[in-house]
Design an enzyme around this catalytic site. Structure first.
Site, PDB file in Angstrom:
ATOM      1  N   GLY A  10       0.840  -1.199   0.000  1.00 24.24           N
ATOM      2  CA  GLY A  10       0.000   0.000   0.000  1.00 24.24           C
ATOM      3  C   GLY A  10       0.874   1.248   0.000  1.00 24.24           C
ATOM      4  N   GLU A 103       6.004  -5.161   5.726  1.00 20.96           N
ATOM      5  CA  GLU A 103       6.335  -6.539   6.064  1.00 20.96           C
ATOM      6  C   GLU A 103       6.455  -7.451   4.830  1.00 20.96           C
ATOM      7  OE1 GLU A 103       2.953  -8.305   7.727  1.00 20.96           O
ATOM      8  OE2 GLU A 103       4.010 -10.120   8.361  1.00 20.96           O
ATOM      9  N   ASP A 128       0.569   1.673   8.918  1.00 18.02           N
ATOM     10  CA  ASP A 128       0.145   0.869  10.077  1.00 18.02           C
ATOM     11  C   ASP A 128       1.163   0.871  11.215  1.00 18.02           C
ATOM     12  OD1 ASP A 128      -2.000   0.294   8.505  1.00 18.02           O
ATOM     13  OD2 ASP A 128      -1.647  -1.859   8.362  1.00 18.02           O
ATOM     14  N   ARG A 266     -23.545   7.004  14.057  1.00 15.88           N
ATOM     15  CA  ARG A 266     -23.113   7.020  12.658  1.00 15.88           C
ATOM     16  C   ARG A 266     -21.703   6.462  12.568  1.00 15.88           C
ATOM     17  NH1 ARG A 266     -27.743   8.302  12.205  1.00 15.88           N
ATOM     18  NH2 ARG A 266     -28.641  10.106  11.127  1.00 15.88           N
TER      19      ARG A 266
HETATM   20  O1  F6P Z   1      -0.748  -0.446   3.706  1.00 14.72           O
HETATM   21  C1  F6P Z   1      -1.456  -0.851   4.797  1.00 14.72           C
HETATM   22  C2  F6P Z   1      -2.933  -0.664   4.548  1.00 14.72           C
HETATM   23  O2  F6P Z   1      -3.252   0.698   4.353  1.00 14.72           O
HETATM   24  C3  F6P Z   1      -3.762  -1.249   5.677  1.00 14.72           C
HETATM   25  O3  F6P Z   1      -3.934  -0.365   6.754  1.00 14.72           O
HETATM   26  C4  F6P Z   1      -5.048  -1.580   4.978  1.00 14.72           C
HETATM   27  O4  F6P Z   1      -5.694  -2.657   5.598  1.00 14.72           O
HETATM   28  C5  F6P Z   1      -4.600  -1.976   3.605  1.00 14.72           C
HETATM   29  O5  F6P Z   1      -3.352  -1.364   3.395  1.00 14.72           O
HETATM   30  C6  F6P Z   1      -5.580  -1.572   2.527  1.00 14.72           C
HETATM   31  O6  F6P Z   1      -5.124  -2.095   1.333  1.00 14.72           O
HETATM   32  P1  F6P Z   1      -5.698  -1.708  -0.108  1.00 14.72           P
HETATM   33  O7  F6P Z   1      -5.158  -0.353  -0.449  1.00 14.72           O
HETATM   34  O8  F6P Z   1      -5.154  -2.763  -0.982  1.00 14.72           O
HETATM   35  O9  F6P Z   1      -7.179  -1.684   0.009  1.00 14.72           O
END
Ligand code: F6P
Length: 342
Positions: A10, A103, A128, A266
């Site tokens: 990500g 990771e 994260d 909400r």
């Molecule tokens: O990079 C980590 C992260 O942002 C996490 O916090 C989240 O669960 C995941 O990536 C979301 O991934 P994607 O962008 O593939 O939906």
């Protein structure tokens, strides 16, 4: 030396600042040459490259995202992929590779180093903040800042309407964003994946608030929290992670609270807003220091290692140390935050 650079997993604010710093330091201090690999490990598997020189990295310090593109491609998830990656390093004339990632990306950098002797250097990235071996990954504090700004805004509307607003933040396995943004935003309850969620406890906090004439509340929840029902839905990536965006813990918790208290509740899912845009000053500086150190590590031959922050110092540690165990929120840190619940 000819050095490849890739960004995997990500994206997060500060990726471009790392690329800029590594290239600047590598070229001007060590006389290295750089080549960008597009979309993480996919770029190495498919030899998809892009030029990386002083002109390309100019002005990148505050630019969000990654000019190299990213993906969750895992060479070890493809038949012959790892061998292919190693062969392509040679085919592209690369002597070393700087992998900027979390990771998963760094886990691959580590394996390729051990399995094929690839000269890899890691830089710890993830909003994260769940990588071991370093105090902070870059991008984390920007995500926290974005979440706090949202919480501040949600607090005034919650107060105006006597509502409970559940703010769902990112954090698959670790609740760092929830913890720090909840603390800084003055949340009335925080739920993190490390600890079994007890929605009734949240309801009890809300009742305490009602008794004190506080008719609104902000509850911060990590996306990775399961509400006792273990429900997680969504697609799985090449590293076996399930996308939590569709799991909807925020919505479900808001529904539970509304039923149990009779109050209006909400849910707001902050989602990718936490990953986009310009990095904070802290993350710009941290990313820059990581990039400079990564170039130094390449020059020193510190392969199979990752740049890391320890206190105020940038050092390097074996990548193994970073990817072996996830860095989760220690219970005592969470216990301190509980002072403010209810
Ligand atoms: O990079 C980590 C992260 O942002 C996490 O916090 C989240 O669960 C995941 O990536 C979301 O991934 P994607 O962008 O593939 O939906």
């Amino acid at each position: 030396m000819r050095v490849g650079v890739l960004t995997g997993g990500g994206d997060c604010p500060g990726l471009n600042a790392v690329i800029r710093a590594a290239v600047r330091a590598g070229i001007t201090r060590y006389g290295h040459e750089f080549l960008g690999l597009r979309h993480g490990w996919r770029g190495l598997l498919e030899c998809e490259t892009t030029p990386l020189d002083l002109d390309v990295v100019r002005g990148l310090i505050g630019k969000g995202g990654t000019i190299l593109g990213s993906s969750r491609t895992n060479p070890y998830g493809h038949e012959g992929g790892a061998r292919n990656a190693a062969d392509n390093m040679a085919a592209l004339g690369l002597d070393a590779l700087i992998a900027i990632g979390g990771e998963d990306t760094l886990g691959v950098a580590n394996r390729l180093h051990h399995d094929f002797g690839l000269r890899t250097v890691g830089v710890p990235k993830t909003i994260d903040n769940d990588l071991s071996g370093t105090d902070y990954t870059f991008g984390f504090w920007t995500a926290v800042q974005i979440a706090v700004e949202a919480i501040d805004r949600l607090t005034t509307t919650a107060e105006s309407h006597d509502r409970v607003i559940v703010v769902e933040v990112m954090g698959r396995h670790a609740g760092w964003i929830a913890l720090e943004s909840g603390l800084a935003g003055g949340a009335d309850a925080i739920l993190i994946p490390e600890l079994a969620a007890d929605p009734d406890r949240v309801v009890a906090y809300l009742r305490e608030r009602e008794a004190r004439d506080q008719h609104f509340a902000i509850v911060v929840v990590s996306e990775g929290v399961t509400l006792g029902d273990g429900t997680v839905t969504g697609a799985t990536d090449e590293f076996g992670h399930t996308s939590l965006a569709a799991a909807g813990v925020g919505e479900r918790l808001a529904g539970y609270i509304a039923n149990a208290t009779g109050k209006e509740a909400r849910a707001v899912v902050l989602g990718h807003v936490q990953r986009g845009g310009t990095p904070t000053a802290f993350d710009r500086a941290l990313a820059t220091r990581y990039g400079i150190h990564a170039a130094r590590m390449v020059d020193n031959g510190a392969f199979g290692r990752m740049a890391a922050l320890r206190g105020a110092e940038i050092i390097d540690v074996p990548i193994e140390e970073a990817v072996g165990t996830l860095k989760t929120v220690p219970p005592e840190l969470f216990a301190d935050a509980e002072v403010f619940f209810g």
